[in-house]
Design a protein around this motif. Structure first.
Motif, PDB file in Angstrom:
ATOM      1  N   LEU A  66       0.750  -1.346   0.244  1.00 45.13           N
ATOM      2  CA  LEU A  66      -0.002  -0.081  -0.090  1.00 45.13           C
ATOM      3  C   LEU A  66       0.746   1.131   0.076  1.00 45.13           C
ATOM      4  CD1 LEU A  66      -2.751  -1.085   2.540  1.00 45.13           C
ATOM      5  CD2 LEU A  66      -2.776  -1.025   0.149  1.00 45.13           C
ATOM      6  N   ALA A  67       2.051   1.244   0.582  1.00 43.19           N
ATOM      7  CA  ALA A  67       2.813   2.245   0.965  1.00 43.19           C
ATOM      8  C   ALA A  67       3.660   2.694  -0.646  1.00 43.19           C
ATOM      9  CB  ALA A  67       3.835   1.969   1.628  1.00 43.19           C
ATOM     10  N   SER A  68       3.519   1.881  -1.441  1.00 43.61           N
ATOM     11  CA  SER A  68       4.061   2.253  -2.905  1.00 43.61           C
ATOM     12  C   SER A  68       3.070   2.957  -3.775  1.00 43.61           C
ATOM     13  CB  SER A  68       4.831   1.148  -3.646  1.00 43.61           C
ATOM     14  OG  SER A  68       3.642  -0.060  -3.620  1.00 43.61           O
ATOM     15  N   ALA A  69       2.569   4.070  -3.501  1.00 44.05           N
ATOM     16  CA  ALA A  69       1.495   4.718  -4.090  1.00 44.05           C
ATOM     17  C   ALA A  69       1.897   4.955  -5.439  1.00 44.05           C
ATOM     18  CB  ALA A  69       1.297   6.108  -3.327  1.00 44.05           C
ATOM     19  N   HIS A  70       3.005   5.683  -5.851  1.00 41.74           N
ATOM     20  CA  HIS A  70       3.640   5.549  -7.455  1.00 41.74           C
ATOM     21  C   HIS A  70       5.037   5.392  -7.358  1.00 41.74           C
ATOM     22  CE1 HIS A  70       5.159   9.660  -6.627  1.00 41.74           C
ATOM     23  NE2 HIS A  70       3.946   9.762  -5.893  1.00 41.74           N
ATOM     24  N   VAL A  71       5.407   5.051  -8.540  1.00 43.05           N
ATOM     25  CA  VAL A  71       6.726   4.783  -8.563  1.00 43.05           C
ATOM     26  C   VAL A  71       7.609   6.137  -8.605  1.00 43.05           C
ATOM     27  CG1 VAL A  71       6.761   2.851  -9.885  1.00 43.05           C
ATOM     28  CG2 VAL A  71       6.422   4.928 -11.203  1.00 43.05           C
ATOM     29  N   GLY A  72       8.747   6.364  -8.370  1.00 44.02           N
ATOM     30  CA  GLY A  72       9.476   7.724  -8.311  1.00 44.02           C
ATOM     31  C   GLY A  72      10.372   7.721  -7.136  1.00 44.02           C
ATOM     32  N   ASP A  73      11.260   8.431  -7.501  1.00 46.44           N
ATOM     33  CA  ASP A  73      12.197   8.884  -6.352  1.00 46.44           C
ATOM     34  C   ASP A  73      12.026  10.051  -5.542  1.00 46.44           C
ATOM     35  OD1 ASP A  73      14.548   8.868  -4.645  1.00 46.44           O
ATOM     36  OD2 ASP A  73      15.904   9.936  -6.181  1.00 46.44           O
ATOM     37  N   HIS A  74      11.864   9.937  -4.199  1.00 44.63           N
ATOM     38  CA  HIS A  74      11.440  10.955  -3.315  1.00 44.63           C
ATOM     39  C   HIS A  74      12.393  11.578  -2.768  1.00 44.63           C
ATOM     40  CE1 HIS A  74       7.387   9.137  -4.263  1.00 44.63           C
ATOM     41  NE2 HIS A  74       6.968  10.188  -3.903  1.00 44.63           N
ATOM     42  N   VAL A 124      -3.232   4.810   7.431  1.00 43.47           N
ATOM     43  CA  VAL A 124      -2.340   4.370   8.490  1.00 43.47           C
ATOM     44  C   VAL A 124      -2.867   5.176   9.728  1.00 43.47           C
ATOM     45  CG1 VAL A 124      -0.106   4.792   9.478  1.00 43.47           C
ATOM     46  CG2 VAL A 124      -0.298   4.143   7.070  1.00 43.47           C
ATOM     47  N   VAL A 125      -3.352   6.249   9.530  1.00 47.74           N
ATOM     48  CA  VAL A 125      -4.140   6.850  10.830  1.00 47.74           C
ATOM     49  C   VAL A 125      -5.263   6.101  11.354  1.00 47.74           C
ATOM     50  CG1 VAL A 125      -5.204   9.121  11.626  1.00 47.74           C
ATOM     51  CG2 VAL A 125      -3.081   9.212  10.394  1.00 47.74           C
ATOM     52  N   VAL A 126      -6.004   5.724  10.371  1.00 44.62           N
ATOM     53  CA  VAL A 126      -7.354   4.923  10.749  1.00 44.62           C
ATOM     54  C   VAL A 126      -6.875   3.738  11.356  1.00 44.62           C
ATOM     55  CG1 VAL A 126      -9.510   3.694   9.782  1.00 44.62           C
ATOM     56  CG2 VAL A 126      -8.850   6.002   8.845  1.00 44.62           C
ATOM     57  N   VAL A 127      -6.022   2.974  10.859  1.00 46.91           N
ATOM     58  CA  VAL A 127      -5.520   1.428  11.478  1.00 46.91           C
ATOM     59  C   VAL A 127      -5.205   1.910  12.820  1.00 46.91           C
ATOM     60  CG1 VAL A 127      -4.035  -0.429  11.160  1.00 46.91           C
ATOM     61  CG2 VAL A 127      -5.482   0.409   9.207  1.00 46.91           C
ATOM     62  N   ALA A 128      -4.030   2.940  12.944  1.00 45.51           N
ATOM     63  CA  ALA A 128      -3.764   3.039  14.138  1.00 45.51           C
ATOM     64  C   ALA A 128      -4.697   3.345  15.313  1.00 45.51           C
ATOM     65  CB  ALA A 128      -2.459   4.161  14.004  1.00 45.51           C
ATOM     66  N   LEU A 129      -5.618   4.215  14.933  1.00 48.51           N
ATOM     67  CA  LEU A 129      -6.498   4.811  15.627  1.00 48.51           C
ATOM     68  C   LEU A 129      -7.450   3.361  16.244  1.00 48.51           C
ATOM     69  CD1 LEU A 129      -7.884   7.038  17.153  1.00 48.51           C
ATOM     70  CD2 LEU A 129      -9.504   7.421  15.224  1.00 48.51           C
ATOM     71  N   GLY A 130      -8.038   2.749  15.063  1.00 48.56           N
ATOM     72  CA  GLY A 130      -8.615   1.353  15.591  1.00 48.56           C
ATOM     73  C   GLY A 130      -7.983   0.519  16.388  1.00 48.56           C
ATOM     74  N   ALA A 131      -6.646   0.314  16.316  1.00 47.31           N
ATOM     75  CA  ALA A 131      -5.900  -0.587  17.027  1.00 47.31           C
ATOM     76  C   ALA A 131      -5.772  -0.110  18.530  1.00 47.31           C
ATOM     77  CB  ALA A 131      -4.604  -0.728  16.484  1.00 47.31           C
ATOM     78  N   TRP A 132      -5.820   1.376  18.685  1.00 46.34           N
ATOM     79  CA  TRP A 132      -5.551   2.145  19.953  1.00 46.34           C
ATOM     80  C   TRP A 132      -6.874   1.960  20.583  1.00 46.34           C
ATOM     81  CZ3 TRP A 132      -7.853   6.809  21.855  1.00 46.34           C
ATOM     82  CH2 TRP A 132      -7.222   7.029  23.076  1.00 46.34           C
ATOM     83  N   PRO A 177      -2.707  13.307  -3.394  1.00 49.74           N
ATOM     84  CA  PRO A 177      -3.918  12.526  -3.313  1.00 49.74           C
ATOM     85  C   PRO A 177      -3.384  11.051  -2.704  1.00 49.74           C
ATOM     86  CG  PRO A 177      -4.270  13.738  -5.062  1.00 49.74           C
ATOM     87  CD  PRO A 177      -2.944  13.937  -4.929  1.00 49.74           C
ATOM     88  N   ASP A 178      -2.458  10.493  -3.439  1.00 50.31           N
ATOM     89  CA  ASP A 178      -2.299   9.321  -3.298  1.00 50.31           C
ATOM     90  C   ASP A 178      -1.176   9.226  -1.993  1.00 50.31           C
ATOM     91  OD1 ASP A 178       0.075  10.586  -4.238  1.00 50.31           O
ATOM     92  OD2 ASP A 178       0.754   8.953  -5.516  1.00 50.31           O
ATOM     93  N   HIS A 179      -0.683  10.087  -1.473  1.00 50.65           N
ATOM     94  CA  HIS A 179       0.075  10.167  -0.317  1.00 50.65           C
ATOM     95  C   HIS A 179      -0.731  10.252   0.731  1.00 50.65           C
ATOM     96  CE1 HIS A 179       4.079   9.588  -2.034  1.00 50.65           C
ATOM     97  NE2 HIS A 179       3.968  10.707  -2.810  1.00 50.65           N
ATOM     98  N   LEU A 180      -1.708  10.925   0.857  1.00 54.87           N
ATOM     99  CA  LEU A 180      -2.648  11.271   1.611  1.00 54.87           C
ATOM    100  C   LEU A 180      -3.556  10.278   2.018  1.00 54.87           C
ATOM    101  CD1 LEU A 180      -3.861  15.231   0.714  1.00 54.87           C
ATOM    102  CD2 LEU A 180      -2.583  14.433   2.629  1.00 54.87           C
ATOM    103  N   GLY A 181      -3.929   9.313   0.964  1.00 55.23           N
ATOM    104  CA  GLY A 181      -4.706   8.272   1.152  1.00 55.23           C
ATOM    105  C   GLY A 181      -4.085   7.581   2.263  1.00 55.23           C
ATOM    106  N   VAL A 182      -2.684   7.187   1.667  1.00 52.27           N
ATOM    107  CA  VAL A 182      -1.976   6.007   2.547  1.00 52.27           C
ATOM    108  C   VAL A 182      -1.801   6.688   4.029  1.00 52.27           C
ATOM    109  CG1 VAL A 182       0.301   5.047   2.886  1.00 52.27           C
ATOM    110  CG2 VAL A 182      -0.802   5.336   0.521  1.00 52.27           C
TER     111      VAL A 182
END
Length: 58
Positions: A14-22, A43-51, A34-39
C-alpha cells in the motif's frame, strides 16, 4: 496475532503509491498529493482503530 502479520505484510504494498524517487521532495509534496494522503489516512485509521481496540480490552 496472525491478522497483525498479514497487515504488516500488506502495508509495504500500500505504501508504494506511485513509482518515483522521493529523495528530492519536501514534506509539502507528501502532504498535498492525493495518493500520499490516502496512505497517510489509512495508517491513521488503522492506528486509531488498534488503539481503541486495545484500550477497550483493558
Amino acid at each position: 496475532m496472525k491478522k497483525l502479520s498479514i497487515t504488516a505484510a500488506i502495508l509495504p504494498t500500500l505504501a508504494s503509491a506511485h513509482v518515483g524517487d522521493h529523495s528530492h521532495v519536501g514534506p509539502d509534496h507528501l502532504l498535498t498529493q492525493p495518493d500520499h494522503l490516502g496512505v497517510i489516512g489509512v495508517v491513521v485509521v488503522v492506528a486509531l482503530g488498534a488503539w481503541l481496540w486495545i484500550r477497550s480490552r483493558s
